[in-house]
Design a protein around this motif. Structure first.
Motif, mmCIF file in Angstrom:
data_model
loop_
_atom_site.group_PDB
_atom_site.id
_atom_site.type_symbol
_atom_site.label_atom_id
_atom_site.label_comp_id
_atom_site.label_asym_id
_atom_site.label_seq_id
_atom_site.Cartn_x
_atom_site.Cartn_y
_atom_site.Cartn_z
ATOM 1 N N GLY A 158 0.824 -1.201 0.000
ATOM 2 C CA GLY A 158 0.000 0.000 0.000
ATOM 3 C C GLY A 158 0.857 1.249 0.000
ATOM 4 N N PRO A 159 0.326 2.364 0.509
ATOM 5 C CA PRO A 159 -1.025 2.543 1.048
ATOM 6 C C PRO A 159 -2.072 2.619 -0.071
ATOM 7 C CG PRO A 159 0.117 4.639 1.016
ATOM 8 C CD PRO A 159 1.115 3.621 0.542
ATOM 9 N N ASN A 160 -3.300 2.936 0.335
ATOM 10 C CA ASN A 160 -4.396 3.107 -0.620
ATOM 11 C C ASN A 160 -4.638 1.811 -1.375
ATOM 12 O OD1 ASN A 160 -6.438 4.448 -2.040
ATOM 13 N ND2 ASN A 160 -5.027 5.130 -3.634
ATOM 14 N N CYS A 161 -4.865 0.730 -0.610
ATOM 15 C CA CYS A 161 -5.101 -0.564 -1.243
ATOM 16 C C CYS A 161 -6.169 -1.310 -0.449
ATOM 17 C CB CYS A 161 -3.812 -1.374 -1.309
ATOM 18 S SG CYS A 161 -3.233 -2.008 0.283
ATOM 19 N N ILE A 162 -6.583 -2.471 -0.968
ATOM 20 C CA ILE A 162 -7.538 -3.293 -0.212
ATOM 21 C C ILE A 162 -6.849 -4.508 0.396
ATOM 22 C CG2 ILE A 162 -9.496 -2.516 -1.582
ATOM 23 C CD1 ILE A 162 -9.486 -5.374 -2.848
ATOM 24 N N GLY A 163 -5.503 -4.544 0.297
ATOM 25 C CA GLY A 163 -4.780 -5.621 0.952
ATOM 26 C C GLY A 163 -4.647 -6.852 0.085
ATOM 27 N N LEU A 164 -4.706 -8.017 0.719
ATOM 28 C CA LEU A 164 -4.524 -9.262 -0.011
ATOM 29 C C LEU A 164 -5.499 -10.311 0.488
ATOM 30 C CD1 LEU A 164 -2.874 -11.567 1.845
ATOM 31 C CD2 LEU A 164 -1.056 -9.901 1.566
ATOM 32 N N LEU A 165 -5.695 -11.295 -0.372
ATOM 33 C CA LEU A 165 -6.611 -12.379 -0.077
ATOM 34 C C LEU A 165 -5.981 -13.675 -0.577
ATOM 35 C CD1 LEU A 165 -10.431 -12.188 -0.836
ATOM 36 C CD2 LEU A 165 -9.156 -14.291 -1.190
ATOM 37 N N ASP A 166 -5.910 -14.676 0.280
ATOM 38 C CA ASP A 166 -5.377 -15.990 -0.066
ATOM 39 C C ASP A 166 -6.446 -17.014 0.295
ATOM 40 O OD1 ASP A 166 -4.097 -18.529 0.023
ATOM 41 O OD2 ASP A 166 -2.149 -17.589 0.307
ATOM 42 N N THR A 167 -7.010 -17.654 -0.701
ATOM 43 C CA THR A 167 -8.130 -18.569 -0.445
ATOM 44 C C THR A 167 -7.679 -19.911 0.099
ATOM 45 O OG1 THR A 167 -8.116 -19.456 -2.706
ATOM 46 C CG2 THR A 167 -9.486 -17.509 -2.292
ATOM 47 N N THR A 171 -7.551 -10.082 4.144
ATOM 48 C CA THR A 171 -7.380 -8.792 4.822
ATOM 49 C C THR A 171 -8.136 -7.681 4.109
ATOM 50 O OG1 THR A 171 -5.435 -8.060 3.567
ATOM 51 C CG2 THR A 171 -5.042 -9.525 5.444
ATOM 52 N N THR A 172 -9.021 -8.041 3.171
ATOM 53 C CA THR A 172 -9.764 -7.027 2.423
ATOM 54 C C THR A 172 -11.046 -6.659 3.164
ATOM 55 O OG1 THR A 172 -11.244 -8.434 1.091
ATOM 56 C CG2 THR A 172 -8.947 -8.206 0.338
ATOM 57 N N PHE A 173 -11.688 -5.597 2.685
ATOM 58 C CA PHE A 173 -12.990 -5.210 3.217
ATOM 59 C C PHE A 173 -14.091 -5.470 2.192
ATOM 60 C CE2 PHE A 173 -10.651 -1.510 1.655
ATOM 61 C CZ PHE A 173 -11.466 -1.084 0.608
ATOM 62 N N LEU A 174 -13.787 -6.262 1.162
ATOM 63 C CA LEU A 174 -14.761 -6.539 0.111
ATOM 64 C C LEU A 174 -15.987 -7.236 0.693
ATOM 65 C CD1 LEU A 174 -12.363 -7.821 -2.690
ATOM 66 C CD2 LEU A 174 -13.448 -5.566 -2.512
ATOM 67 N N ALA A 175 -17.150 -6.883 0.165
ATOM 68 C CA ALA A 175 -18.395 -7.465 0.658
ATOM 69 C C ALA A 175 -18.468 -8.944 0.316
ATOM 70 C CB ALA A 175 -19.584 -6.734 0.041
#
Length: 242
Positions: free
Chosen positions: A115-124, A130-134
């Motif tokens: 980042g900054p200004n990011c939504i982070g990362l996601l590992d399935t 670590t995102t805030f996605l719905a």
């Protein structure tokens, strides 16, 4: 998670929700000076009160408070950080100076940050979100996504779910003040769950190194890349990662 919030409209609420919903197997600690509880977890007033060990700090705090947040991470010995908040280089000279200050603090203390200004990362597969996605979260799969736009990631997840397509990882580099696309590409390639890498970038911080890394990877795993912002209008839209 520094900046966890019990208010559903706050990003700190969405990230806490996703960290729990993803089924992450490690310890989760939520930090908010007001205290209280969130999803059955205590809201710890101060990062200094969080027990060891801590592998990663996700900061979702006002931009002006981020330097102090990084210093607090340094005091706790935390060396991996994700800076979610906006209000940095994408906003103008003051934000650029603030971003440079954060980078200096990180370099002085051996911290690497996304980042900054990011939504982070996601590992399935780990799993970790670590995102805030719905919700709903993406299906587990074999496609890794490196994307400058969080909004694009949200759209991809929706479209992919309708097609029955899953993802291994999604990573958003944001402003790339520290970790950039050339750093992240090898990490995606090394993931055993990833068979193809999709890249959506608006600009390069290390273009030549990106090409060099891609050349090492493509004999083993394909990379499909889209570079946007080639026109004046495209560059203006890309400035805010929207």
């Amino acid at each position: 998670l520094v900046g966890a919030s019990a208010a559903p409209a706050k990003l700190g609420y969405g990230i806490a929700r996703n960290l729990i919903a993803c089924g992450y197997g490690g310890a989760l600690h939520f930090v908010n000076p007001r205290g209280g509880q969130l999803f059955g977890h205590p809201l710890v007033p101060d990062l200094a009160d969080v027990p060891d060990p801590v592998d990663l700090a996700v900061l979702v705090i006002p931009a002006a408070a981020t330097p102090a947040g990084l210093r607090a991470c340094a005091r706790r010995g935390i060396r991996a950080v994700i800076l979610i908040s906006g209000g940095f280089g994408e906003t103008g000279p003051e934000g650029t100076a603030l971003e440079a200050e954060c980078l200096q603090i990180a370099q002085e203390n051996g911290i690497r940050f996304l980042g900054p200004n990011c939504i982070g990362l996601l590992d399935t597969h780990l799993p970790l979100d670590t995102t805030f996605l719905a919700p709903p979260a993406p299906l587990p799969g074999e496609v890794a996504v490196l994307a400058a736009s969080g909004a694009l990631c949200a759209g991809l997840i929706d479209s992919a779910r309708a097609l029955g397509l899953g993802f291994s990882r999604l990573v958003t580099p944001g402003n790339q003040a520290d970790l950039c696309e050339a750093d992240l590409l090898p990490a995606l390639a090394a993931d055993p769950h990833t068979t193809v890498i999709a890249v959506y970038l608006e600009g390069f911080r290390a273009g030549r190194r990106f090409v060099e890394e891609a050349a090492k990877i493509t004999p083993h795993k394909p990379i499909v890349a889209l570079k946007v912002g080639r026109s004046a209008a495209g560059r203006q839209a890309a400035a805010s990662h929207t």
